[in-house]
Motif scaffolding. Structure first.
Motif, short mmCIF file in Angstrom:
data_model
loop_
_atom_site.label_atom_id
_atom_site.label_comp_id
_atom_site.label_asym_id
_atom_site.label_seq_id
_atom_site.Cartn_x
_atom_site.Cartn_y
_atom_site.Cartn_z
N LYS A 49 0.80 -1.22 0.00
CA LYS A 49 0.00 0.00 0.00
C LYS A 49 0.84 1.28 0.00
O LYS A 49 0.57 2.22 -0.74
N TYR A 50 1.87 1.33 0.85
CA TYR A 50 2.68 2.55 0.99
C TYR A 50 4.03 2.47 0.28
O TYR A 50 4.88 3.30 0.49
N LYS A 51 4.25 1.45 -0.52
CA LYS A 51 5.47 1.24 -1.29
C LYS A 51 6.70 0.88 -0.44
O LYS A 51 7.74 0.57 -0.97
N LYS A 52 6.58 1.00 0.89
CA LYS A 52 7.64 0.60 1.81
C LYS A 52 7.03 0.45 3.19
O LYS A 52 5.90 0.87 3.44
N LEU A 53 7.79 -0.17 4.09
CA LEU A 53 7.31 -0.32 5.45
C LEU A 53 7.37 1.01 6.20
O LEU A 53 8.27 1.81 5.98
N PHE A 54 6.41 1.22 7.09
CA PHE A 54 6.45 2.33 8.03
C PHE A 54 6.63 1.70 9.41
O PHE A 54 5.91 0.77 9.78
N VAL A 55 7.60 2.22 10.16
CA VAL A 55 7.90 1.68 11.48
C VAL A 55 8.02 2.84 12.46
O VAL A 55 8.74 3.81 12.19
N GLU A 56 7.32 2.73 13.58
CA GLU A 56 7.40 3.76 14.62
C GLU A 56 8.76 3.65 15.30
O GLU A 56 9.28 2.55 15.50
N LYS A 57 9.37 4.79 15.66
CA LYS A 57 10.75 4.81 16.19
C LYS A 57 10.95 3.89 17.39
O LYS A 57 11.93 3.16 17.45
N LYS A 58 10.04 3.93 18.37
CA LYS A 58 10.21 3.09 19.56
C LYS A 58 10.12 1.61 19.21
O LYS A 58 10.87 0.79 19.74
N ASP A 59 9.20 1.26 18.31
CA ASP A 59 9.09 -0.13 17.87
C ASP A 59 10.36 -0.56 17.14
O ASP A 59 10.84 -1.68 17.30
N HIS A 60 10.91 0.34 16.33
CA HIS A 60 12.13 0.05 15.58
C HIS A 60 13.28 -0.24 16.55
O HIS A 60 14.02 -1.21 16.38
N ASP A 61 13.43 0.60 17.56
CA ASP A 61 14.50 0.41 18.54
C ASP A 61 14.36 -0.93 19.26
O ASP A 61 15.33 -1.68 19.40
N LEU A 62 13.14 -1.24 19.71
CA LEU A 62 12.89 -2.51 20.38
C LEU A 62 13.18 -3.68 19.45
O LEU A 62 13.84 -4.65 19.83
N LEU A 63 12.71 -3.58 18.24
CA LEU A 63 12.91 -4.64 17.27
C LEU A 63 14.40 -4.86 16.97
O LEU A 63 14.88 -5.99 16.95
N MET A 64 15.15 -3.79 16.78
CA MET A 64 16.57 -3.92 16.46
C MET A 64 17.33 -4.56 17.62
O MET A 64 18.22 -5.39 17.39
N ARG A 65 17.01 -4.21 18.86
CA ARG A 65 17.66 -4.84 20.02
C ARG A 65 17.38 -6.35 20.02
O ARG A 65 18.27 -7.15 20.25
N ASN A 66 16.13 -6.70 19.78
CA ASN A 66 15.75 -8.12 19.80
C ASN A 66 16.28 -8.88 18.59
O ASN A 66 16.66 -10.04 18.71
N LEU A 67 16.33 -8.25 17.43
CA LEU A 67 16.83 -8.93 16.23
C LEU A 67 18.30 -9.27 16.38
O LEU A 67 18.73 -10.33 15.93
N SER A 68 19.05 -8.40 17.03
CA SER A 68 20.48 -8.69 17.20
C SER A 68 20.68 -9.93 18.07
O SER A 68 21.63 -10.69 17.88
#
Length: 133
Positions: free
Chosen positions: A2-21
């Protein structure tokens, strides 16, 4: 998409990046594929403040109603790993399904590798958790 790319809220992004690592050395095949796909999508994602997030984009605590090409019709809330509870239809953002849905919007169709083969997920409805102070 729909938006041609993902939209990610900053706090969710930070949490996700910590967990993905922490998960990068996980050897589960379907989780690894989902992690790799999300990592690629995050390279071009728009990381935005909460007030700039489209209301129909899946993020942490969103409730998502979707169908699959395998005739599955489900509704889940996407939650932090410690709040996951399948009996309450709450799935962790760090499961293959959670990673597949994260950042997509209502109406999007996602190609995904299910345990029974390649299929699609169609996002029918996205609702955001309303926090009352």
């Amino acid at each position: 998409m729909k938006y041609k790319k993902l939209f990610v809220e900053k706090k969710d992004h930070d949490l996700l990046m910590r967990n993905l690592s922490m998960l990068k050395n996980n050897h589960d095949g379907s989780l690894k594929k989902s992690l790799d796909k999300l990592n690629e999508e995050l390279k071009t994602a728009s990381i935005v403040d909460m007030d700039k997030m489209p209301v129909d984009v899946i993020r942490l605590n969103s409730t998502v109603h979707f169908t699959t090409s395998f005739k599955t019709d489900k509704t889940f809330q996407l939650v932090a790993p410690e709040k996951s509870n399948l009996a309450q239809n709450k799935i962790s953002i760090l499961t293959p399904m959670g990673l597949a849905l994260f950042g997509y919007a209502e109406g999007d169709v996602i190609d995904w590798e299910f345990p029974i083969g390649t299929g699609t997920i169609t996002i029918l409805k996205v609702e955001q958790l309303v926090v009352v102070n």
